[in-house]
Design an enzyme around this catalytic site. Structure first.
Site, short mmCIF file in Angstrom:
data_model
loop_
_atom_site.label_atom_id
_atom_site.label_comp_id
_atom_site.label_asym_id
_atom_site.label_seq_id
_atom_site.Cartn_x
_atom_site.Cartn_y
_atom_site.Cartn_z
N LYS A 164 -75.18 117.34 22.31
CA LYS A 164 -74.32 118.54 22.18
C LYS A 164 -74.59 119.59 23.23
CE LYS A 164 -77.78 118.41 19.17
NZ LYS A 164 -78.32 117.50 18.23
N VAL A 213 -71.41 116.60 16.95
CA VAL A 213 -71.19 117.62 15.91
C VAL A 213 -71.20 116.94 14.55
CG1 VAL A 213 -69.60 119.37 15.00
CG2 VAL A 213 -69.73 118.98 17.47
N GLY A 260 -73.47 115.14 13.01
CA GLY A 260 -74.18 113.86 12.84
C GLY A 260 -73.21 112.73 12.50
N ILE A 265 -70.79 112.71 10.32
CA ILE A 265 -69.48 113.11 9.77
C ILE A 265 -68.39 112.91 10.81
CG2 ILE A 265 -68.15 115.01 8.76
CD1 ILE A 265 -70.78 116.45 8.18
N ASP A 318 -78.53 125.26 18.42
CA ASP A 318 -77.89 123.96 18.14
C ASP A 318 -76.54 124.17 17.44
OD1 ASP A 318 -78.22 120.89 17.77
OD2 ASP A 318 -77.82 121.62 15.74
N LYS A 333 -72.58 123.39 18.77
CA LYS A 333 -71.62 122.62 17.97
C LYS A 333 -70.34 123.42 17.71
CE LYS A 333 -75.26 119.81 15.89
NZ LYS A 333 -76.27 119.78 14.81
#
Ligand code: HSE
Length: 400
Positions: free
Chosen positions: A100, A127, A129, A131, A196, A200
């Protein structure tokens, strides 16, 4: 046969190798073509590891092998990861990544390079993980004007906040646990200080609003500011504390974006998103609110998204996936402090003093030394003016 190379044999890279080999049959069926994991690039030795024989140290081996059609970059950072990504794309190979930092900073240029070379640059795993979120935004929700996107975007901080609020764990113990489980970044400050989550929300905003958003333009506050007192007051009032990234479309093509801790009412779906789980809400002008939920970090969930991109790259070997955005500049940013919301404040004053200034405040708890309370919707500037006479210990938005 499609040759695949993985760059970086860390948590995610080793997960990709595992999923590619354990789910080979499923992957090959989806890709409608045999896939072969041929190389793993790493500087370290892995004696006894089942993938030991695939380790190479020289990127040129991968770059010059015409059988390699897809390169998986799981090195992280913007140093060699960027160099190898550029070289792989330039050599006519598609690149898939969970990185990312690289996508949020240089995604625009790398997508342009991929376009020029007729290959794909895919980053679903960057973004949320495991999903599926980037593909739904660009494909399933393509008929919508996106009004807002927000959510819990970092598994490590959600794990820490959950442990602090639910189990009364200390910050340090909860962080150590997240590191042991492989959720945390190499430098956990990227998690804790919100960097982080910022990267994202920038990638989400790039796709949702079509212009590159530089992470440096996004006001970012992490969870160091969340105290045990805040956790106690929030729980007493039936709220959770969650680190949210948020990007809101404003008039004139502007976007308000920020990352900060929020109080979330118990009835809000985000309140039940605990531990490493992430959840992202997308508000479209036709569909309304859509929520995506799942494991936001961890070896196999992230590898699941990476390998799905490998399959997609193979399926689109002769075509480009439509995924891109335009250049951005800082003038597109709208000051997030002007966004109206309820606010939670913790001040060094007793309830009586708070009530004199905010007669309608929802008092969450306190004593003679400090009080935690929530005030009616207003801008940040407005609440800061009203709080001017108090010693303010915490000030977080409430998401309703
Ligand atoms: N450190 C990240 C997190 C990993 O905790 O969410 C997944 O991006």
């Amino acid at each position: 046969m499609f040759g695949v190379a993985v760059l970086g044999f860390g948590v995610v890279g080793s997960g990709v190798a595992e999923v590619l080999s354990e789910n080979a049959e499923v992957a090959e069926k989806s890709a409608a073509s045999p896939l072969k994991l041929k190389y793993i690039l790493d500087v370290r030795d892995f004696p006894g590891n089942p993938f030991e024989k695939l380790i190479v140290r020289d990127f040129a081996v991968i770059e010059n092998d015409p059988e390699i059609r897809v390169v998986v970059e799981t090195i992280g950072g913007v140093g060699v990861a960027q160099e190898f990504t550029r070289r792989a794309l330039s050599a006519g190979k598609s690149v898939v990544t969970s990185n990312k930092e690289l996508v949020s900073k240089f995604g625009f240029e790398l997508l342009e390079l991929a376009k020029a070379k007729g290959v794909n640059y895919l980053f679903e795993a960057s973004v949320g993980g495991g999903i599926p979120i980037l593909r739904p935004i660009t494909q399933c929700l393509a008929a919508n004007k996106i009004l807002e996107v927000y959510g819990i975007l970092n598994g490590t901080t959600n794990h820490i906040l959950t442990a602090m609020l639910k189990d009364g764990a200390s910050f340090d113990d909860a962080l150590r646990d997240a590191q042991t489980r492989g959720y945390a970044e190499q430098n956990p400050s990227s998690d804790i200080d919100g960097t982080d989550a910022c990267r994202k929300i920038c990638i989400l905003a790039d796709l949702a609003f079509g212009r590159h958003m530089n992470p440096d333009w996004v006001k970012t506050v992490g969870i160091r500011a969340v105290s045990a007192d805040d956790a106690r007051f929030a729980s007493a009032g039936g709220y959770k504390i969650k680190l949210l990234g948020r990007a809101v479309a404003r008039d004139g093509g502007k976007v308000a974006a920020y990352v900060a801790p929020h109080l979330v009412p118990g009835g809000n779906l985000l309140a039940s998103v605990d531990g490493v789980m992430n959840a992202i809400v997308v508000r479209g002008n036709a569909v309304g609110d859509v929520m995506f939920y799942g494991a936001g970090a961890g070896k196999l969930p992230t590898a699941s998204a990476v390998v799905a991109d490998v399959i997609d790259a193979v399926k689109h070997d002769a075509a480009r996936k439509w995924i891109s955005w335009g250049e951005g500049d800082e003038s597109m940013m709208y000051d997030s402090a002007a966004l109206v919301s309820r606010w939670y404040a913790r001040v060094s004053a007793p309830e009586g003093s708070v009530k004199r200034v905010f007669p309608d405040a929802e008092i969450l708890g306190g004593d003679t030394a400090e009080t935690g309370f929530i005030v009616a919707p207003q801008s940040k500037k407005s609440v800061e003016v009203s709080l001017g006479g108090f010693g303010v210990l915490s000030l977080f938005r409430v998401i309703d």
